[in-house]
Structures are given as structure tokens and as C-alpha cells.
Design an enzyme around this catalytic site. Sequence first.
Site, PDB file in Angstrom:
ATOM      1  N   CYS A  44      -3.421  10.215  20.663  1.00 53.60           N
ATOM      2  CA  CYS A  44      -3.750  11.596  21.031  1.00 53.60           C
ATOM      3  C   CYS A  44      -4.325  11.675  22.443  1.00 53.60           C
ATOM      4  O   CYS A  44      -3.881  12.464  23.266  1.00 53.60           O
ATOM      5  CB  CYS A  44      -4.734  12.171  20.013  1.00 53.60           C
ATOM      6  SG  CYS A  44      -5.318  13.786  20.475  1.00 53.60           S
TER       7      CYS A  44
ATOM      8  N   CYS B   3      -1.298  14.217  22.475  1.00 54.07           N
ATOM      9  CA  CYS B   3      -1.710  15.616  22.599  1.00 54.07           C
ATOM     10  C   CYS B   3      -2.330  15.969  23.962  1.00 54.07           C
ATOM     11  O   CYS B   3      -1.953  16.968  24.574  1.00 54.07           O
ATOM     12  CB  CYS B   3      -2.751  15.975  21.544  1.00 54.07           C
ATOM     13  SG  CYS B   3      -2.773  14.953  20.075  1.00 54.07           S
TER      14      CYS B   3
ATOM     15  N   LYS C 182      -0.137  15.421  27.147  1.00 56.24           N
ATOM     16  CA  LYS C 182       0.994  16.343  26.976  1.00 56.24           C
ATOM     17  C   LYS C 182       0.591  17.759  27.384  1.00 56.24           C
ATOM     18  O   LYS C 182       1.305  18.442  28.108  1.00 56.24           O
ATOM     19  CB  LYS C 182       1.434  16.305  25.508  1.00 56.24           C
ATOM     20  CG  LYS C 182       2.616  17.151  25.211  1.00 56.24           C
ATOM     21  CD  LYS C 182       2.536  18.182  24.140  1.00 56.24           C
ATOM     22  CE  LYS C 182       1.440  18.402  23.229  1.00 56.24           C
ATOM     23  NZ  LYS C 182       1.786  18.323  21.826  1.00 56.24           N
TER      24      LYS C 182
ATOM     25  N   TYR D 215       9.320  18.311  17.653  1.00 52.82           N
ATOM     26  CA  TYR D 215       8.416  19.010  18.576  1.00 52.82           C
ATOM     27  C   TYR D 215       8.229  18.257  19.883  1.00 52.82           C
ATOM     28  O   TYR D 215       8.133  18.863  20.951  1.00 52.82           O
ATOM     29  CB  TYR D 215       7.089  19.363  17.891  1.00 52.82           C
ATOM     30  CG  TYR D 215       6.073  18.255  17.763  1.00 52.82           C
ATOM     31  CD1 TYR D 215       5.063  18.102  18.702  1.00 52.82           C
ATOM     32  CD2 TYR D 215       6.086  17.373  16.696  1.00 52.82           C
ATOM     33  CE1 TYR D 215       4.105  17.110  18.575  1.00 52.82           C
ATOM     34  CE2 TYR D 215       5.140  16.388  16.548  1.00 52.82           C
ATOM     35  CZ  TYR D 215       4.156  16.246  17.487  1.00 52.82           C
ATOM     36  OH  TYR D 215       3.213  15.264  17.357  1.00 52.82           O
TER      37      TYR D 215
ATOM     38  N   GLU E 253       9.042  19.967  23.455  1.00 54.84           N
ATOM     39  CA  GLU E 253       7.948  20.131  24.422  1.00 54.84           C
ATOM     40  C   GLU E 253       8.303  19.478  25.754  1.00 54.84           C
ATOM     41  O   GLU E 253       8.139  20.077  26.827  1.00 54.84           O
ATOM     42  CB  GLU E 253       6.658  19.514  23.861  1.00 54.84           C
ATOM     43  CG  GLU E 253       6.064  20.315  22.717  1.00 54.84           C
ATOM     44  CD  GLU E 253       4.883  19.643  22.037  1.00 54.84           C
ATOM     45  OE1 GLU E 253       4.120  20.337  21.350  1.00 54.84           O
ATOM     46  OE2 GLU E 253       4.711  18.415  22.162  1.00 54.84           O
TER      47      GLU E 253
END
Length: 462
Positions: free
Chosen positions: A44, A49, A52, A180, A184
Site C-alpha cells: 500500500c 494505494c 498510485k 482496477y 487506473e
Amino acid sequence: MSNYDYDLFVIGAGSGGVRASRMAKIHGAEKVAIAEEYRPGGTCVIRGCVPKKFLVYASEFSKSFKLAEGFGWSVGETAFDWSKLIRNKDDEIGRLSGIYARNLANTGVDLIEDRAELLDAHTIKLVKSGRTVTADKILIAVGGTPFIPDIEGAELGITSNEAFDLEDLPKHIVIAGGGYIACEFAQIFAGLGVDVCQVYRGDTVLRGFDDDIRSTVHEELVRSGVRVITHSVFEKIEDLGEGQKRVHLDNGQHVDADVVMYAIGRVPYVDGLGLDKAGVELDPAGAIKVDAYSKTSVDNIYAVGDVTNRVNLTPVAIREGAAFAATVFDNKPTAYDHNDIASAVFTQPPVGSVGLSEADARKKYAQIDIYKTSFRPMKQSFSNDASRMMMKLVVDGETERVLGVHIVGPDAPEMIQLAGIAVKAGLTKDQYDAACAVHPTSAEELVTMKEKWTPPELKAAE
Ligand code: FAD
């Protein structure tokens, strides 16, 4: 006094492992260690996350510049510096990773910067140092890793791991996948001016989401300039020299690009972990089998997060880690409830979704009412940006309970956190409508949609 070196040994200092180790210590475990083979913070923070979202923010500016003109701004010539973005991103994740390490130290958890592998149900080998340690309880929180297809020239491609550290912004990128992460990245690169081709084996991206989310995101991908090729997969990748690659598709087409990226799913990261030596069983998909309390097939070994392939999201790994610590070290058996978990997809526009899709709700309930709307967001009034906002409520027609909320449009991830509370609380459509609208917002549609929507095939039958 325990005969083991540690009361708890955690493998993997990512979202789940860090929370579990700290909570175990807080609940009274005396000796707790956590091993990390790469960088504290896990996927993450280091390559998921957080970085990103920085890239999404960077990408969104190109659209904002255009919108600004309609509001009277003259935006001069703009230029984008990929190296600067990556440098700033690296500084920030370095800072965050440091905070993770400090928090572990402050709680009294030993951070061992090494790869850990199991030798048996209580013994762990630390690969770099060659040391062996023992533990009463072991928690496996090693996460997942990108799936790489077994095709000719596969080594010419990259995954999301490397996409965060590309030296140069690609000119052309071809991305395999419709999940996803693929969507993205397709729009991140498109917004930064890259020529993007996305190749997907299905007919609409984002399998598993509500069909209206899927079709809206698909249209928006195309609108944002991404060339989407459906019903197709990579067959082989050819090196054309001078950094150029040719991707041959199984439909006979080929696409040339300087960067080829796979985003076709992630798999539990269990290779070489020694699970067989400890007797830890895997499910047919290769994930560690656990019960509701995250216990594996071995009594003293637990597993949380992506390696168990339940719901692969950071907040879920964190909650599973906390539930494990409460169960094992606070004498409070806690099974984390995986229902109605809200999630976001940071496409442009982004997605927020919680609860049942219309299709799943129709399978489970006798009568389903659908309320939905699609409109152009107000902020686009002075531009020719035709992208749409979609909002949808899936309601149990018998009890009026709102079973699902699905949104595509600006701020959808922020809205869905709050809608998630209402869905989790089991509120009814009447209770939504009793809340007064906040005007002028897009979110007000969530409490003002009055007319039930009937699918065309049912309308025809009426
Ligand atoms: P991880 O965070 O992956 O941590 C596992 C750690 O274990 C890693 O640091 C790894 O180096 C370490 N490790 C592995 N094996 C060993 C070993 N043998 N010895 C020592 N250390 C080891 N989730 C969201 O909620 N929102 C998002 O927007 C989002 N975006 C994402 C974008 C991308 C590109 C990716 C790849 C993922 C994204 N995720 C997102 C998913 C999220 O990152 C994961 O669900 C989450 O990190 C899982 O946490 P975890 O604790 O299971 O594993």
C-alpha cells in the site's frame, strides 16, 4: 515463561502485519517481532494505494487546465516533468515508511529487515542473516504479487511494481488487464499525455462491479483517449530494438509500444515460504486457507491480508490484523465481517461502490427496486467535457433496505465512505430520503432519487 524466542512472529510488515504486531503488543504479548524483506509499509505505502494516488493527482491536472479556461483562466503553455513527480513520490513514501518503522519501535515490536521462511510450525529462518528463531504464534501477512503471463517474451513487460519507478514517461504503453489497477494506470498515463492501449479479455472492464459502473468506466476510458481492445489477450511480445516492443494479440492484431505492462491480477506471495514444512494448507487458488478468526490449518499459525485472498484491500488487511490480535492476545474472539465493504477505483472519473450489485441483488432477493441517474457534473458546464456522473441505489423492494450504492463521478470515493456507513447500518430508502439534500452538490442525488428505474426487458413485459 514461554520457551520460544518470541510470543508472536509476524512475516511481512505491510498493512495487516504492522497493525497485528502492534496491537498484539498493546494487548500484552511480551516479545513480538516482524520480518520485512523489502520496505516497512508494504504494498500500500511503497507500491500500491499511496504512490498510485499521487500519480492520479498528477494526471488529473491536464483535465483541470482545460476546465479552468471555461471559468475565465488563461492557462499558458504547460509542461510535465515525470522525474520530478517520481522524486517527490519517493521522498514521501520514504517518509511514510520511516513512520511505520518508528511506530513499530515505539510499540516495542522488533523489526527484522530480512526475508523470513518457515522451517516448521514454530521455527523461522531469516534468510539474509542465516539466523533461526522460534515463536509460539506465527502470523503470515506476506501479501500478494503481480501475476505474470507465461508467454514468449514475458520478460519484456513490467508490472505495477516497476511502473512506479520508470525512469522516463513512456510515449506509448500497452496494458494488459481490465481490473482496477489496469484501468487506473491506463488513465494515469493517458492524462499525462501517453498514448495508451488497454487489452482486455472480457467485453467490459471491472468485472465484479455493478454493470452500470462497468459500462460507465468503460465509456470514460475511451473518452479519455485510451484505446481499449476487448476480447483479446497477449500472445507474445517481440523485442523490436531501441526500446520498442511489439505485442502480438490472440486476435491477430499487434500493438507497438515502448512500455508493456501486465495488470492481469495478483496472486498470494507464498513461493518459498516453507508453508509445506509447517503444514499450512492452501486453497485451490493458492491462497492460505483460514477460518473466520484467520487461523490456518495449523493451530498456532494465522494469516491475514492479501495472502488469504478474501477482500484484497488495505483497510481489510488492517481490520483482519486487529481482529487476529484481539482474538489471540486479548482473549476476545473477533471475526472480521467482510460484508458491505466500501471500495473505490481511482479512475478518472473515479468509482465508489458498496454492497450488492444489481445483478447479485436480483439473484438473492425476490423484488429489487433500482433508482439511478446519470448527468453531466456542474463543474463541466463551461467546457465540452462530456463525461457523465452515474449514481445508483439497489433497494430490497420488500423491506426498502438499501443493499448497494454505486457511483461513478467526481468525489465518488469520498461519498462512498459515508454511504458505506448507511449501507452497513441497514438503512432504508425512506431513511435516506428523510435526510435533507445538501445543495448544490452531486451527492444530493443520493437522497432525492424518487423514480424507480425499470430494466428495458421488464418494461417491455409490462
Ligand atoms: P502487503 O501490504 O503486500 O505487505 C506484505 C509485506 O510482506 C510486503 O512488504 C512484503 O515485502 C513482505 N514480505 C513478503 N514475503 C516476505 C517474507 N517471506 N519475509 C519478509 N517479508 C515478506 N488497496 C486499497 O485499499 N486501496 C487502493 O487504492 C489500492 N490500490 C492498490 C494499487 C496497487 C497498484 C496495488 C498493487 C495494490 C493496491 N491496493 C489497494 C491493495 C493493497 O495494497 C493491499 O490489499 C494491501 O497492501 C494488503 O496488505 P497485506 O498486509 O496483506 O500485504
